[in-house]
Scaffold this active site. Sequence first.
Site, PDB file in Angstrom:
ATOM      1  N   GLN A 236      -3.245  23.728  10.811  1.00  0.00           N
ATOM      2  CA  GLN A 236      -2.749  23.493   9.457  1.00  0.00           C
ATOM      3  C   GLN A 236      -3.355  24.487   8.467  1.00  0.00           C
ATOM      4  O   GLN A 236      -4.573  24.590   8.343  1.00  0.00           O
ATOM      5  CB  GLN A 236      -3.092  22.080   9.004  1.00  0.00           C
ATOM      6  CG  GLN A 236      -2.617  21.775   7.590  1.00  0.00           C
ATOM      7  CD  GLN A 236      -2.672  20.298   7.286  1.00  0.00           C
ATOM      8  OE1 GLN A 236      -3.734  19.726   7.058  1.00  0.00           O
ATOM      9  NE2 GLN A 236      -1.528  19.639   7.302  1.00  0.00           N
ATOM     10  N   GLU A 255      -5.290  18.767  -2.681  1.00  0.00           N
ATOM     11  CA  GLU A 255      -3.897  18.374  -2.871  1.00  0.00           C
ATOM     12  C   GLU A 255      -3.758  17.373  -4.012  1.00  0.00           C
ATOM     13  O   GLU A 255      -2.680  17.213  -4.586  1.00  0.00           O
ATOM     14  CB  GLU A 255      -3.369  17.764  -1.560  1.00  0.00           C
ATOM     15  CG  GLU A 255      -1.896  17.431  -1.597  1.00  0.00           C
ATOM     16  CD  GLU A 255      -1.327  17.162  -0.205  1.00  0.00           C
ATOM     17  OE1 GLU A 255      -1.851  17.737   0.767  1.00  0.00           O
ATOM     18  OE2 GLU A 255      -0.380  16.385  -0.102  1.00  0.00           O
ATOM     19  N   ARG A 286       2.476  19.741   3.832  1.00  0.00           N
ATOM     20  CA  ARG A 286       1.623  20.911   3.669  1.00  0.00           C
ATOM     21  C   ARG A 286       2.203  22.155   4.325  1.00  0.00           C
ATOM     22  O   ARG A 286       2.080  23.260   3.795  1.00  0.00           O
ATOM     23  CB  ARG A 286       0.240  20.626   4.251  1.00  0.00           C
ATOM     24  CG  ARG A 286      -0.543  19.695   3.376  1.00  0.00           C
ATOM     25  CD  ARG A 286      -1.898  19.383   3.949  1.00  0.00           C
ATOM     26  NE  ARG A 286      -2.672  18.616   2.973  1.00  0.00           N
ATOM     27  CZ  ARG A 286      -3.869  18.103   3.206  1.00  0.00           C
ATOM     28  NH1 ARG A 286      -4.444  18.275   4.384  1.00  0.00           N
ATOM     29  NH2 ARG A 286      -4.503  17.438   2.274  1.00  0.00           N
ATOM     30  N   HIS A 351      -7.166  25.117   7.489  1.00  0.00           N
ATOM     31  CA  HIS A 351      -7.749  23.862   7.017  1.00  0.00           C
ATOM     32  C   HIS A 351      -8.032  22.843   8.114  1.00  0.00           C
ATOM     33  O   HIS A 351      -9.051  22.159   8.083  1.00  0.00           O
ATOM     34  CB  HIS A 351      -6.784  23.257   5.998  1.00  0.00           C
ATOM     35  CG  HIS A 351      -7.297  22.046   5.295  1.00  0.00           C
ATOM     36  ND1 HIS A 351      -8.483  22.057   4.603  1.00  0.00           N
ATOM     37  CD2 HIS A 351      -6.796  20.794   5.146  1.00  0.00           C
ATOM     38  CE1 HIS A 351      -8.692  20.862   4.070  1.00  0.00           C
ATOM     39  NE2 HIS A 351      -7.694  20.076   4.398  1.00  0.00           N
ATOM     40  N   ARG A 386      -0.316  17.496   9.904  1.00  0.00           N
ATOM     41  CA  ARG A 386      -1.014  16.309   9.415  1.00  0.00           C
ATOM     42  C   ARG A 386      -0.711  16.079   7.941  1.00  0.00           C
ATOM     43  O   ARG A 386      -0.705  17.011   7.151  1.00  0.00           O
ATOM     44  CB  ARG A 386      -2.519  16.491   9.586  1.00  0.00           C
ATOM     45  CG  ARG A 386      -3.352  15.349   9.041  1.00  0.00           C
ATOM     46  CD  ARG A 386      -4.820  15.532   9.296  1.00  0.00           C
ATOM     47  NE  ARG A 386      -5.406  16.615   8.531  1.00  0.00           N
ATOM     48  CZ  ARG A 386      -5.819  16.510   7.263  1.00  0.00           C
ATOM     49  NH1 ARG A 386      -5.692  15.363   6.621  1.00  0.00           N
ATOM     50  NH2 ARG A 386      -6.349  17.539   6.638  1.00  0.00           N
TER      51      ARG A 386
END
Lengths: 580, 274
Positions: A236, A255, A286, A351, A386
């Site tokens: 991610q 976020e 994302r 991330h 995710r």
Amino acid sequence: MSEQSIEHHDYDVLVLGSGGSGLRAAIAASEAGARTGLVCKSLLGKAHTVMAEGGLAASLGNVDPKDNWSTHFQDTMFGGKYLNNWRMAELHAKEAPDRARELEHWGAVFDRTPQRTMSQRAFGGHSYRRLVHIGDRTGLEMIRTLHDRTVHSDVDVFMETTITRLIKDGERVVGCFGYRRQTGELCSFSARALVLATGGSGRIYKITSNSQDCTGDGYALAYEAGAQLVDMEFVQFHPTGMVYPPGVAGLLVTEAVRGEGGILRNALGERFMERYDPKRMELSTRDVVARSIYTEVKEGRGTPHGGAYLDVSHLDSDYVKRKLPSMYDQFLELAGVDITKEPMQVGPTCHYFMGGVKVDADNGASRVPGLFATGECSGGMNGANRLGGNSLGDLLVFGRRAGIGAAEAANASGPVSLPAEQVAEAQAEIEGFLHGSGAENPFHLHRDLQKIMGDGVGIFRDREGLSEAIGKLEELDARAANLRAPSDRLDYNPGLQLCREVKNMLTVSHMIARGALLREESRGAHSRLDHTGYSDYWGEHNIIIDGDSTHDMSLTPTPVVKRDELDELVEARKEAEKAS
Amino acid sequence: MSETAMAGGTRRLQIWRGDLTGGELVDYELETEPGMVVLDAVLEIQRSQAPDLAVRWNCKAAKCGSCSAEVNGRPRLMCKTRLDHLPADQPITVEPMRAFPPIRDLVTDVSWNYRVNKQITPFTPRENLKPGVEINEKGEFLIDQADTDRMSEFRKCIECFMCQDVCHILRDHRMHNRYYGPRFMMRMASLDMHPLDGVDRLDQIADEGGIGLCNITKCCTEVCPEGIHITDNAIIPMKERVVDQRHDPLLKLLGCTPNKGRRKPPPRAETPEL
């Protein structure tokens, strides 16, 4: 060094890693009656979990009463593009509320609703306001709560201790070997069950939100011990990391900035998410937001420092300071930007790893007897992408389950001992890093690895770039055989530390690049320029990785394991998506 | 301060190299980039000039509190201290925290803090929480946002231990065996202010914790990277409570000092040694 005595400890359950999942596993194992040890590379309370900002997803329904576990399950499956381990997504959605309430009983303090219950905020991909939070430092609150719970339980903690090898007796993992960082003294642990809770491997990329410790140790240790890993190609890239100044490039911008109403614009002032996901806009998942920002920059509409503008200056300035205090400080201090008055510049940053050790959803057991994994180190829960807020729930739900699972396995096992020849091999490896004949500098190897991964295995991928990256990784394999720390001193030697970490990162990089090459489609966090659409075949298959070394790594497409009782929920969500 | 003010250029650093037996400042010079922080410079020196330079760091985002050091004589997080905020006409000194024994170079032994933390009775919910008022039917606590805000200030602490480093009681008088230090005063304050905590913490705050030793110089507050008002909001209210409950003349006259008879023995021997 061969005469050096080796400090030895014996436990029923040994947990590697002191982030949220490791602490939760240790607490659970200890409560289940197991003599439990916890080993961590850094000081207690410094783990990467402290970086989690936005919140913990749990369908408490405090703010949106219609919320429930089945919607959370559906959101997780949709976010993961249906490659998730269905059972993990189910358990997570069902148990996260209890785990959140439990934390409160252990002293955690979260923001409140007017009705004085836990408040919940909106986040990308979640149908309802679902994230339990405290300002923008939810991870710190959780880690401190779990940290205090751990030190007041019977868990023995070994801080600043690095594990370089798992030790097996026959098929079973029976312990591990490593050294104490402060002194360089060697140490070994025997354990009837061992839980890997070592987090992800963000340090394989130069631009990452990850802590120094995130070097994929657990993935590599598990692989070497014969465990299977799943879907490692899904890395991610968080859409919003800082892009300037250079020293902080990659640093996370939560976020929650978008959750609280932050707006993304390009250099032309266009609210470009209208083009990519008009329905969800800034709160799209994302993967979508990261690709959108990347595309805007690539097509020449980026900000002066090569990102997008993220703006909260239209919000009330006191509200911003109260809800996003660490973002306010971070930009003021590090970039000289007052976010209540001017926009931030942001771009994608590595991330989180959706992939990881393949485990039994119910108890965290890997294929290898005695070996368990949890948290980011395990794979499956998050599928191809995710949702924000699902990692903090994940580490509580599955940390607890892995701790209980390990305690049960330990209970069922007889005493274990460490085969001497494996201890000698592990010792020889460290000896080689310090005094071997190699001359490969780990700092240089790490820098080269980061370049290969950034260039060829980044946010967008294609066959040519991936093949080239794999070739270069193979060249690094040869160099890695000659790694030696630039200094041979034992106490707090950063070069020694990096030697083994670079080897781990190299193993992980192979997994990601090879998985990415095999998966000929674009799904979730994995985007192929030469295969831009979904593939029906790959939509039904996970990639399982195992092997003895990086040379004979085998990747096997394996059908996603579904569950009949959840089929209706998944199909309903797919239909709803089609209709919209 | 703005982006345009960011400067790069050649900078000289003097980094303390040594261990428990002694050490000295060693000169390094390096080319810097705009916006670089002290930790960037130290890590670049480690990569290119001094591969055995020991430094503890982790998140590089001012969230984990690992990279505390004394920069130009003042405790700071290296990851949050920009080079261009430090005087350009003199070398930048980087030294380990002095209140704790050095392990090597910039790394200190902060384990005493962990031993202190273990002494503090953890959060323990009161028995018989009132249904519908303090706890709901799902077992969730009912708490006011105002209470949350009050506790939350202290729970922002990232355990960088810089407040411990500048506290005179610890740094100059070395009374680690008599005073828990600002970090743990703050921890006890956050527990003490929890509306549902059921532990009477007064004895520990006053006796083992040694709150009376704090002479309110507010050095801790000044260095806190999280901007926590340690002295004003944590220590002073607790000092007042200790005085109120222990020395109230009316209660004394009536012979009912709240903590009489429950006092713990003098704690010196059981508090952790440095």
